[in-house]
Write a protein that holds these residues in place. Structure first.
Motif, PDB file in Angstrom:
ATOM      1  N   THR A 250       0.834  -1.187   0.000  1.00 53.42           N
ATOM      2  CA  THR A 250       0.000   0.000   0.000  1.00 53.42           C
ATOM      3  C   THR A 250       0.875   1.246   0.000  1.00 53.42           C
ATOM      4  OG1 THR A 250      -0.082  -0.125   2.388  1.00 53.42           O
ATOM      5  CG2 THR A 250      -1.858  -1.182   1.185  1.00 53.42           C
ATOM      6  N   ALA A 251       0.235   2.403  -0.036  1.00 52.60           N
ATOM      7  CA  ALA A 251       0.975   3.662  -0.016  1.00 52.60           C
ATOM      8  C   ALA A 251       1.814   3.759   1.242  1.00 52.60           C
ATOM      9  CB  ALA A 251      -0.018   4.820  -0.078  1.00 52.60           C
ATOM     10  N   ALA A 252       2.932   4.472   1.133  1.00 52.89           N
ATOM     11  CA  ALA A 252       3.857   4.590   2.258  1.00 52.89           C
ATOM     12  C   ALA A 252       3.161   5.208   3.452  1.00 52.89           C
ATOM     13  CB  ALA A 252       5.056   5.444   1.850  1.00 52.89           C
TER      14      ALA A 252
ATOM     15  N   GLY B 257       7.699   1.434   7.770  1.00 44.20           N
ATOM     16  CA  GLY B 257       7.408   1.080   6.390  1.00 44.20           C
ATOM     17  C   GLY B 257       7.898  -0.279   5.954  1.00 44.20           C
ATOM     18  N   SER B 258       8.585  -1.010   6.841  1.00 49.29           N
ATOM     19  CA  SER B 258       9.098  -2.334   6.491  1.00 49.29           C
ATOM     20  C   SER B 258       8.710  -3.335   7.567  1.00 49.29           C
ATOM     21  CB  SER B 258      10.623  -2.300   6.363  1.00 49.29           C
ATOM     22  OG  SER B 258      11.127  -3.622   6.221  1.00 49.29           O
ATOM     23  N   PRO B 259       8.344  -4.565   7.181  1.00 41.87           N
ATOM     24  CA  PRO B 259       8.001  -5.589   8.174  1.00 41.87           C
ATOM     25  C   PRO B 259       9.217  -6.326   8.723  1.00 41.87           C
ATOM     26  CG  PRO B 259       7.691  -6.479   5.990  1.00 41.87           C
ATOM     27  CD  PRO B 259       8.097  -5.040   5.803  1.00 41.87           C
TER      28      PRO B 259
ATOM     29  N   ASP C 226      -0.500  -2.689  14.030  1.00 40.68           N
ATOM     30  CA  ASP C 226      -1.433  -2.240  12.992  1.00 40.68           C
ATOM     31  C   ASP C 226      -2.246  -3.387  12.398  1.00 40.68           C
ATOM     32  OD1 ASP C 226      -0.562   0.409  13.223  1.00 40.68           O
ATOM     33  OD2 ASP C 226       1.072   0.074  11.811  1.00 40.68           O
ATOM     34  N   GLU C 227      -1.941  -4.603  12.823  1.00 41.89           N
ATOM     35  CA  GLU C 227      -2.606  -5.820  12.332  1.00 41.89           C
ATOM     36  C   GLU C 227      -2.504  -5.951  10.809  1.00 41.89           C
ATOM     37  OE1 GLU C 227      -6.540  -6.271  14.078  1.00 41.89           O
ATOM     38  OE2 GLU C 227      -5.597  -6.965  15.927  1.00 41.89           O
ATOM     39  N   LYS C 228      -1.360  -5.519  10.281  1.00 44.09           N
ATOM     40  CA  LYS C 228      -1.101  -5.678   8.852  1.00 44.09           C
ATOM     41  C   LYS C 228      -0.158  -6.843   8.570  1.00 44.09           C
ATOM     42  CE  LYS C 228      -1.812  -0.818   7.627  1.00 44.09           C
ATOM     43  NZ  LYS C 228      -1.206   0.417   7.052  1.00 44.09           N
ATOM     44  N   TRP C 229       0.505  -7.346   9.630  1.00 41.69           N
ATOM     45  CA  TRP C 229       1.473  -8.422   9.449  1.00 41.69           C
ATOM     46  C   TRP C 229       1.348  -9.446  10.568  1.00 41.69           C
ATOM     47  CZ3 TRP C 229       4.629  -8.929   5.242  1.00 41.69           C
ATOM     48  CH2 TRP C 229       4.704  -7.822   4.389  1.00 41.69           C
ATOM     49  N   PHE C 230       1.530 -10.722  10.192  1.00 41.61           N
ATOM     50  CA  PHE C 230       1.660 -11.814  11.154  1.00 41.61           C
ATOM     51  C   PHE C 230       3.150 -12.066  11.380  1.00 41.61           C
ATOM     52  CE2 PHE C 230      -2.268 -12.748   8.830  1.00 41.61           C
ATOM     53  CZ  PHE C 230      -3.154 -13.063   9.838  1.00 41.61           C
ATOM     54  N   TYR C 231       3.513 -12.354  12.630  1.00 44.23           N
ATOM     55  CA  TYR C 231       4.879 -12.763  12.959  1.00 44.23           C
ATOM     56  C   TYR C 231       4.795 -14.121  13.637  1.00 44.23           C
ATOM     57  CZ  TYR C 231       6.485  -8.200  11.577  1.00 44.23           C
ATOM     58  OH  TYR C 231       6.783  -7.083  10.836  1.00 44.23           O
TER      59      TYR C 231
ATOM     60  N   TRP D 154       7.478 -13.393   8.690  1.00 44.67           N
ATOM     61  CA  TRP D 154       6.411 -12.389   8.660  1.00 44.67           C
ATOM     62  C   TRP D 154       5.612 -12.542   7.387  1.00 44.67           C
ATOM     63  CZ3 TRP D 154      11.456 -11.167   9.967  1.00 44.67           C
ATOM     64  CH2 TRP D 154      12.303 -10.725   8.949  1.00 44.67           C
ATOM     65  N   LEU D 155       4.297 -12.504   7.558  1.00 46.28           N
ATOM     66  CA  LEU D 155       3.364 -12.717   6.459  1.00 46.28           C
ATOM     67  C   LEU D 155       2.357 -11.569   6.438  1.00 46.28           C
ATOM     68  CD1 LEU D 155       3.929 -15.612   8.062  1.00 46.28           C
ATOM     69  CD2 LEU D 155       2.479 -16.510   6.244  1.00 46.28           C
ATOM     70  N   PRO D 156       2.048 -11.022   5.251  1.00 43.72           N
ATOM     71  CA  PRO D 156       1.086  -9.914   5.175  1.00 43.72           C
ATOM     72  C   PRO D 156      -0.326 -10.393   5.507  1.00 43.72           C
ATOM     73  CG  PRO D 156       1.639 -10.680   2.976  1.00 43.72           C
ATOM     74  CD  PRO D 156       2.554 -11.410   3.919  1.00 43.72           C
ATOM     75  N   ARG D 157      -1.118  -9.496   6.048  1.00 44.59           N
ATOM     76  CA  ARG D 157      -2.518  -9.795   6.365  1.00 44.59           C
ATOM     77  C   ARG D 157      -3.428  -8.892   5.547  1.00 44.59           C
ATOM     78  NH1 ARG D 157      -6.358  -7.531  10.087  1.00 44.59           N
ATOM     79  NH2 ARG D 157      -7.931  -9.068  10.729  1.00 44.59           N
ATOM     80  N   ASP D 158      -4.369  -9.495   4.829  1.00 44.65           N
ATOM     81  CA  ASP D 158      -5.347  -8.740   4.051  1.00 44.65           C
ATOM     82  C   ASP D 158      -6.389  -8.179   5.024  1.00 44.65           C
ATOM     83  OD1 ASP D 158      -7.764  -8.084   2.567  1.00 44.65           O
ATOM     84  OD2 ASP D 158      -6.879  -9.128   0.863  1.00 44.65           O
ATOM     85  N   PRO D 159      -6.498  -6.859   5.155  1.00 42.76           N
ATOM     86  CA  PRO D 159      -7.415  -6.301   6.153  1.00 42.76           C
ATOM     87  C   PRO D 159      -8.886  -6.568   5.854  1.00 42.76           C
ATOM     88  CG  PRO D 159      -6.527  -4.568   4.747  1.00 42.76           C
ATOM     89  CD  PRO D 159      -5.766  -5.816   4.427  1.00 42.76           C
ATOM     90  N   ALA D 160      -9.210  -6.816   4.585  1.00 48.07           N
ATOM     91  CA  ALA D 160     -10.604  -7.060   4.220  1.00 48.07           C
ATOM     92  C   ALA D 160     -11.020  -8.506   4.489  1.00 48.07           C
ATOM     93  CB  ALA D 160     -10.834  -6.714   2.748  1.00 48.07           C
ATOM     94  N   THR D 161     -10.179  -9.437   4.047  1.00 50.37           N
ATOM     95  CA  THR D 161     -10.524 -10.858   4.213  1.00 50.37           C
ATOM     96  C   THR D 161      -9.961 -11.446   5.500  1.00 50.37           C
ATOM     97  OG1 THR D 161      -8.545 -11.641   3.055  1.00 50.37           O
ATOM     98  CG2 THR D 161     -10.498 -11.118   1.709  1.00 50.37           C
ATOM     99  N   GLY D 162      -8.964 -10.771   6.073  1.00 48.58           N
ATOM    100  CA  GLY D 162      -8.315 -11.293   7.271  1.00 48.58           C
ATOM    101  C   GLY D 162      -7.308 -12.387   6.992  1.00 48.58           C
ATOM    102  N   LEU D 163      -7.115 -12.737   5.729  1.00 43.43           N
ATOM    103  CA  LEU D 163      -6.287 -13.893   5.391  1.00 43.43           C
ATOM    104  C   LEU D 163      -4.797 -13.539   5.309  1.00 43.43           C
ATOM    105  CD1 LEU D 163      -8.491 -15.528   2.607  1.00 43.43           C
ATOM    106  CD2 LEU D 163      -8.325 -16.174   5.024  1.00 43.43           C
ATOM    107  N   PRO D 164      -3.929 -14.471   5.722  1.00 45.61           N
ATOM    108  CA  PRO D 164      -2.487 -14.262   5.566  1.00 45.61           C
ATOM    109  C   PRO D 164      -2.040 -14.563   4.153  1.00 45.61           C
ATOM    110  CG  PRO D 164      -2.919 -16.351   6.668  1.00 45.61           C
ATOM    111  CD  PRO D 164      -4.247 -15.695   6.469  1.00 45.61           C
ATOM    112  N   GLY D 165      -1.008 -13.809   3.707  1.00 47.01           N
ATOM    113  CA  GLY D 165      -0.381 -14.103   2.429  1.00 47.01           C
ATOM    114  C   GLY D 165       0.830 -14.990   2.649  1.00 47.01           C
ATOM    115  N   LYS D 166       1.679 -15.084   1.649  1.00 40.01           N
ATOM    116  CA  LYS D 166       2.884 -15.909   1.756  1.00 40.01           C
ATOM    117  C   LYS D 166       3.950 -15.189   2.580  1.00 40.01           C
ATOM    118  CE  LYS D 166       2.236 -18.360  -2.627  1.00 40.01           C
ATOM    119  NZ  LYS D 166       2.832 -18.686  -3.956  1.00 40.01           N
TER     120      LYS D 166
END
Length: 377
Positions: free
Chosen positions: A28-30, A62-64, A333-338, A349-361
């Protein structure tokens, strides 16, 4: 139930991961510039390969990615964290594998990047796996796994801990207390015991530092309840069962201290086989999602929440990015899982989709041998 050694699921299999890998930037935007975040990482020093005990890491704005800062000396087998409400004092468990009793250490974190050890106090039992600071800010509560007990340690002036004011010994064939927390109302203390398949509800006298058993709720034999997490509305709780890949949903009445199991939900897809051992459980701040790690398939189980907290549905099982995910934490910020992957010796660390709640790779990792948990300051 057969004897459950504290290290049954702790033994290190395979070498630690490579050096820290820088994760991907947020897509997303910085975000607005802000200071770096300090993150503590706990690991087992008395296992092979030996962990570090307590590592201080930082995450740049700005970095996980987690970057190592230093290892705090003289701390062994650090496996759980909590801090005072003012953020000045940190408390950690020291399981001290092989010792008759473990300890709880207090650290001054006025400068989060340079924790200063104030002292260590006996937990009055073997292998303390979990602790929490009571909302009164007068006591630290700790769960002793090996001895199956819950201890109350008073917080003295300056943050040091005094000698125990109470010790509650769970009764049964093989008690193994794994967690102790205060309910959202602040009125009750709940302890989860893997060995007795029970959740204990205690009233707590904050004047004397004494617990009194109110109710013992027994789950099905062999469930192995490990940790619980409350829904933000305080009316429901979710219990991760270590010995069966399931989550127990329970209603909670803080007025009467009534904990009532109402449903059991699988934590793995139907037909899953092999080692299936849930580890940590957490709930998103908005109460829409519940997450649990599952060791064996090495996944993050995502559940959607319905009916005000009463309904739980497994919707995803995503790879944790490592081996044996013991613990999971969401960033502030609940944007990343650790995820602390113990056997691969990596925090991923895995990104979290705020809309679906799902983790990415997995987007990156930090190498920490026998890692067990992550704590954001």
């Amino acid at each position: 139930m057969t004897e459950i050694s504290r290290r049954t699921f702790v033994g290190a299999v395979g070498a630690a991961g490579a050096a820290a890998v820088v994760g991907a930037q947020l897509a997303t935007a910085a975000p607005r510039p802000r200071a770096a975040t300090t993150v503590y990482v706990g690991s087992y020093t008395n296992s092979a390969p030996a962990g570090h005990g307590l590592d201080v890491t930082q995450r740049a704005a700005g970095s996980p990615a987690l970057t190592p800062v230093r290892t705090v000396p003289k701390l062994t087998d650090v496996s759980w964290f909590d801090r005072t409400r003012d953020g000045r004092i940190l408390y950690v468990t020291n399981e001290n594998e092989g010792a008759e009793t473990g300890t709880v250490s207090a650290l001054d974190i006025s400068d989060p990047t340079r924790p200063k050890l104030l002292g260590s106090t006996s937990s009055k039992g073997g292998s303390p796996t979990h602790l929490s600071v009571h909302p009164s800010q007068k006591y630290v509560l700790a769960a002793n796994y090996d001895s199956g007990s819950v201890v109350v340690l008073p917080i003295k002036s300056g943050g040091k801990l005094g000698a125990a004011t109470d010790l509650q010994q769970h009764q049964g064939k093989e008690p193994h207390a794994h967690q102790v927390v205060t309910d959202p109302s602040g009125k009750w203390v709940l302890a989860v015991d893997l060995g007795t398949d029970s959740v204990y509800v205690y009233s707590f006298d904050t004047g004397k530092g004494k617990l009194k058993l109110h109710k013992q709720i027994t789950l099905p034999a062999g469930a192995g309840p490990r940790h619980l997490a409350f829904h933000p509305n305080g009316k429901f709780a979710y219990v991760a069962q270590e010995l069966r890949p399931e989550i127990t949903v329970a209603s909670w009445d803080s007025a009467t201290g009534t904990f009532k199991p109402i449903a059991v939900v699988p934590a793995v897809p139907q037909g899953s086989t092999g080692e299936l051992f849930p580890g940590e459980i957490t709930v998103s701040r908005d109460g829409k999602f519940v997450y649990a790690t599952v060791r064996g398939p090495n996944t993050i189980a995502t559940f959607t929440v319905a009916d005000g907290g009463a309904g739980l549905t497994l919707v995803s099982s995503a790879a944790s990015g490592g081996n044996w995910p013991r613990h999971l934490a969401l960033d502030p910020d609940e944007k990343w899982f650790y995820v602390s992957n113990q056997r691969s010796g990596t925090v991923t660390w895995l990104p979290r989709d705020p809309a679906t709640g799902l983790p990415g790779k997995s987007a990156g990792s930090l190498a920490v041998p026998n890692v067990n948990s992550v704590f954001f300051v």
